[in-house]
Scaffold this motif. Structure first.
Motif, PDB file in Angstrom:
ATOM      1  N   GLY A  17      58.853  98.476  52.715  1.00  0.00           N
ATOM      2  CA  GLY A  17      57.733  99.117  52.036  1.00  0.00           C
ATOM      3  C   GLY A  17      57.629 100.590  52.369  1.00  0.00           C
ATOM      4  N   LEU A  18      57.809 100.943  53.648  1.00  0.00           N
ATOM      5  CA  LEU A  18      57.775 102.355  54.043  1.00  0.00           C
ATOM      6  C   LEU A  18      58.947 103.120  53.443  1.00  0.00           C
ATOM      7  CD1 LEU A  18      56.701 102.035  57.787  1.00  0.00           C
ATOM      8  CD2 LEU A  18      55.279 102.708  55.835  1.00  0.00           C
ATOM      9  N   ALA A  19      60.117 102.484  53.391  1.00  0.00           N
ATOM     10  CA  ALA A  19      61.271 103.139  52.763  1.00  0.00           C
ATOM     11  C   ALA A  19      61.009 103.382  51.280  1.00  0.00           C
ATOM     12  CB  ALA A  19      62.523 102.285  52.953  1.00  0.00           C
ATOM     13  N   ALA A  20      60.389 102.414  50.623  1.00  0.00           N
ATOM     14  CA  ALA A  20      60.051 102.603  49.203  1.00  0.00           C
ATOM     15  C   ALA A  20      59.147 103.811  49.026  1.00  0.00           C
ATOM     16  CB  ALA A  20      59.372 101.345  48.670  1.00  0.00           C
ATOM     17  N   ALA A  21      58.136 103.925  49.874  1.00  0.00           N
ATOM     18  CA  ALA A  21      57.218 105.061  49.777  1.00  0.00           C
ATOM     19  C   ALA A  21      57.939 106.372  50.018  1.00  0.00           C
ATOM     20  CB  ALA A  21      56.082 104.886  50.776  1.00  0.00           C
ATOM     21  N   ALA A  22      58.889 106.387  50.961  1.00  0.00           N
ATOM     22  CA  ALA A  22      59.647 107.614  51.238  1.00  0.00           C
ATOM     23  C   ALA A  22      60.473 108.032  50.032  1.00  0.00           C
ATOM     24  CB  ALA A  22      60.542 107.398  52.453  1.00  0.00           C
ATOM     25  N   HIS A  23      61.126 107.092  49.394  1.00  0.00           N
ATOM     26  CA  HIS A  23      61.934 107.415  48.209  1.00  0.00           C
ATOM     27  C   HIS A  23      61.049 107.854  47.049  1.00  0.00           C
ATOM     28  CE1 HIS A  23      66.070 106.358  49.357  1.00  0.00           C
ATOM     29  NE2 HIS A  23      65.519 105.447  50.146  1.00  0.00           N
ATOM     30  N   LEU A  24      59.904 107.223  46.893  1.00  0.00           N
ATOM     31  CA  LEU A  24      58.993 107.612  45.815  1.00  0.00           C
ATOM     32  C   LEU A  24      58.489 109.038  46.016  1.00  0.00           C
ATOM     33  CD1 LEU A  24      57.022 104.258  45.607  1.00  0.00           C
ATOM     34  CD2 LEU A  24      58.521 105.179  43.814  1.00  0.00           C
TER      35      LEU A  24
END
Length: 460
Positions: A17-24
């Motif tokens: 989830g944190l990785a998704a936020a970073a990419h977004l």
């Protein structure tokens, strides 16, 4: 016509989830991360004592690393193997608290339901243009968040599979809950007092079960009176040994080799073909039965640890249109890549937005939840998933389709096969290759049998 994507609701502030936020964020989108726990990575904290079998190089997302680098963060040694606690302290906590993600995370925010504004599950016309409404509880009542897209990376940790062999809780399992633990408890640390000097039954054949059995065996050497019974539903103990020295994730291969050693030395009791049907408290402990509740095979123990895997909780998605594989509860295009009925190894080719999309436009399952009931998920796979999804949402369709990840060959086949031979398929390679063709063959010979019966059997 679909809505232009701007705000993305990410469910879960775990590693993926944190990785998704970073990419977004890198793509100029607005992530809002809803985490049910009091802090980011709350689920990881439940297994903080566990050492991962993949090194740091496989556990840090590229976009997250770039965010951290801007804060002066120095990454850990890529070759070292972190525990869950080290994963949090050296990576996930600074990512959630010291980068631009800090303002995007809402903790103590448990998602209870998702729909589309003005649309129930049945209504179709104009559906794709309506924003999502994400309902969540934050301790102060029900709140709503409007978003253009939803990435559900909430994982499966809080929804363990039961002990019953048919997928349902065993008869009496709920009533005996005070003596049953699910997952991988800290038997050498925080929960040592619960298990030391007692009889402990472990159910399961995956890496959590293997790790727990190894910890309990160590506890039995340190604390007299500790007895370990390992119960496996299948009839082939060799499958639990994995790839041994042939596993490209060396730490995982070592687990299989270590548990094979303690079995050969008779330091634990193993019950194969043990399909739990009944559990009953007997005053001082548990009677764990297979078959008939009165006269079938049974194990008597003080405590039981159920390590039979996890399954996704799909209840918050019930008002959305889902397509799921009927066996695995995962996206249908992903199922052939991860089906444990067909694949015994952990290697899964990289996949992303295309495989994870749902009939509900703008909804994606990612991370462990995307794997449904399949047990072969690697953190690095989840990072590739959300990289692809973020690219797709930003309109970079070429990048979404591009593979930017090379996964390790995470193990040899662990299914017994007539042509095991040098590949070591029957439970992995043997310790003494000059007398046995595979781990199962070696165990059989040391028990006085002629061998495992595969065509590669060597004469002793």
């Amino acid at each position: 016509m679909t809505r232009a994507v701007r705000r993305v609701a990410v469910i879960g502030a775990g590693p993926v989830g944190l990785a998704a936020a970073a990419h977004l964020l890198e793509r100029g989108l607005e992530p809002v991360v809803l985490e049910a726990g009091p802090v980011a990575a709350h689920a990881v904290r439940q297994w903080s004592h566990v050492r991962l079998f993949s090194p740091w190089a496989f556990n840090i997302d590229t976009a997250a690393a770039r965010l951290l680098a801007a804060t002066g963060w120095n990454g850990p040694d890529p070759e070292q193997y972190p525990t869950g606690a080290e994963l949090i302290e050296s990576y996930l906590k600074p990512l959630a608290e010291r980068t631009a993600l800090a303002g995007a995370i809402r903790t103590r925010s448990r998602v209870t339901g998702i729909s589309r504004v003005g649309f129930d599950k049945v209504k179709s016309r104009g559906r794709e243009t309506a924003p999502f409404e994400v309902r969540y509880e934050n301790g102060e009542g029900t709140r709503s968040l409007l978003a253009d897209t939803v990435i559900d990376a909430s994982g499966t940790w809080w929804n363990p599979s039961p002990a019953g062999a048919n997928g349902l809780p065993a008869v009496g399992e709920r009533e005996a809950a005070r003596r049953i633990t699910y997952g991988m408890p800290d038997v050498l640390g925080a929960e040592r007092g619960r298990y030391a000097g007692r009889s402990v039954a472990v159910l399961g054949a995956g890496h959590s079960a293997v790790g727990t059995v190894l910890d309990l065996e160590r506890l039995s050497r340190e604390t007299p009176g500790t007895r370990v019974v390992w119960m496996i539903r299948g009839d082939d103990i060799g499958k639990a040994f994995g790839g041994g020295a042939n596993d490209a994730l060396a730490a995982r291969g070592e687990l299989g080799s270590a548990v094979a050693d303690i079995i050969r030395q008779g330091r634990i009791e193993v019950r194969t073909s043990f399909r739990v049907s009944h559990i009953a408290e007997t005053g001082d402990g548990l009677r764990i039965g297979a078959g008939s509740p009165t006269d079938g095979p049974a194990v008597l123990a003080d405590e039981m640890i159920v390590a039979t895997g996890f399954r996704p909780d799909l209840s918050c998605l019930s008002e959305l249109r889902l397509a799921l594989d009927p066996a695995l509860d995962c996206p249908p295009l992903l199922a052939p890549l991860i089906d444990p009925n067909e694949h015994s190894c952990g290697t899964v080719r990289p996949h992303g937005a295309r495989e994870l999309a749902q009939p509900e436009p703008g909804l994606y399952l990612a991370g462990m939840k995307s794997y449904g009931r399949a047990p072969t998920f690697l953190m690095l796979t989840g990072y590739e998933q959300v990289r692809s999804i973020a690219a797709e949402l930003a309109g970079d369709h070429e990048a979404a389709r591009r593979v930017e990840l090379v996964l390790p060959e995470t193990g040899v086949c662990s299914v017994s096969h007539p042509a095991a031979g040098a590949a070591g398929c029957c439970g992995g390679p043997p310790v003494r290759a000059e007398t046995a063709c595979c781990a199962k063959d070696e165990v059989a010979k040391e028990a006085g049998e002629s061998g495992c019966g595969c065509s590669g059997t060597k004469s002793a």
